[in-house]
Design an enzyme around this catalytic site. Structure first.
Site, short mmCIF file in Angstrom:
data_model
loop_
_atom_site.label_atom_id
_atom_site.label_comp_id
_atom_site.label_asym_id
_atom_site.label_seq_id
_atom_site.Cartn_x
_atom_site.Cartn_y
_atom_site.Cartn_z
N LYS A 219 -20.03 -28.06 12.70
CA LYS A 219 -20.39 -26.92 13.52
C LYS A 219 -20.54 -25.66 12.66
O LYS A 219 -21.55 -24.95 12.75
CB LYS A 219 -19.33 -26.69 14.62
CG LYS A 219 -19.67 -25.53 15.55
CD LYS A 219 -18.65 -25.39 16.66
CE LYS A 219 -17.38 -24.74 16.16
NZ LYS A 219 -16.45 -24.39 17.27
N ASP B 231 -20.99 -26.51 19.96
CA ASP B 231 -19.68 -26.05 20.40
C ASP B 231 -19.43 -26.54 21.82
O ASP B 231 -20.19 -27.34 22.35
CB ASP B 231 -19.59 -24.52 20.31
CG ASP B 231 -20.53 -23.82 21.28
OD1 ASP B 231 -21.33 -24.51 21.97
OD2 ASP B 231 -20.47 -22.58 21.37
#
Length: 210
Positions: free
Chosen positions: A121, A139
């Protein structure tokens, strides 16, 4: 409607809703952004932005962070939570960037994820925002909403990343993810999504999500 068509519609709607969406973390260079993203784990961006000005004033270069006392950094970032692990990884990131990457924040996911505390991420955000390359930042908002509107049927972040890269245009991925965060906060929340006011409700109806 195919997934690619549904993705195109989602990209269009989000672009109309949030034309100027950017990362909400404040930073003036790639390493500061890397630090800010590390601090944002299990912490709000708003809180991180309150903490980082003093931190960035104290440590101005990667060399400063690499030579820093972990305990001192802990004091600056204490309110962000998990501060011990975060402080250790911040110093470790700086040291590894100096030793392995000539002091430059890597521009690819494979190298970025070798840094302490950096997962896919974070790596995608750096690759997209700093270097303008194809990126999908997965996310909790991205996971929830892309499942709800039928772009994916998957909970694993890495699988979602690769699935979205197949249907989201490469030059739209980074902005799409920033916009979906705003959309998740404003409309499509986890507990009480505002379905009646949702611009994407037609997509959700097609996949049986209300």
């Amino acid at each position: 409607m195919t997934k690619k068509e549904r993705a195109a519609e989602a990209v269009k709607i989000l672009k109309e809703l949030y034309p100027d969406a950017v990362c909400s973390l404040t930073a003036s260079d790639p390493f500061e952004l890397l630090v800010a993203v590390r601090l944002s784990a299990q912490c709000t961006d708003a809180r991180v932005n309150l903490v980082t000005p003093a931190l960035f004033e104290r440590y101005k270069t990667i060399e400063d962070y690499a030579a820093a006392d972990v305990k001192e950094i802990e004091k600056y970032i204490h309110s962000c939570g998990f501060y011990k692990h975060k402080a250790e990884s911040i110093v470790g990131m700086a040291q590894k960037i100096l030793s392995d990457f000539d002091g430059r924040v890597p521009d690819n996911i494979e190298d970025l994820i070798t840094l302490p505390g950096v997962g896919r991420k974070t790596a995608n955000l750096i690759v997209g925002d700093v270097y303008g390359k194809e990126a999908i930042v997965v996310d909790t908002h991205c996971i929830r909403i892309t499942n709800r509107i039928g772009l994916v049927s998957e909970k694993d972040p890495k699988k979602i990343e690769f699935a979205l890269k197949k249907i989201i245009p490469a030059d739209e991925g980074s902005a799409f993810c920033h916009r979906i965060v705003h959309f998740g906060r404003d409309v499509c929340s986890a507990r009480k999504p505002l379905c009646d006011a949702c611009r994407m409700k037609e997509i959700c109806k097609r996949v049986g999500v209300k």
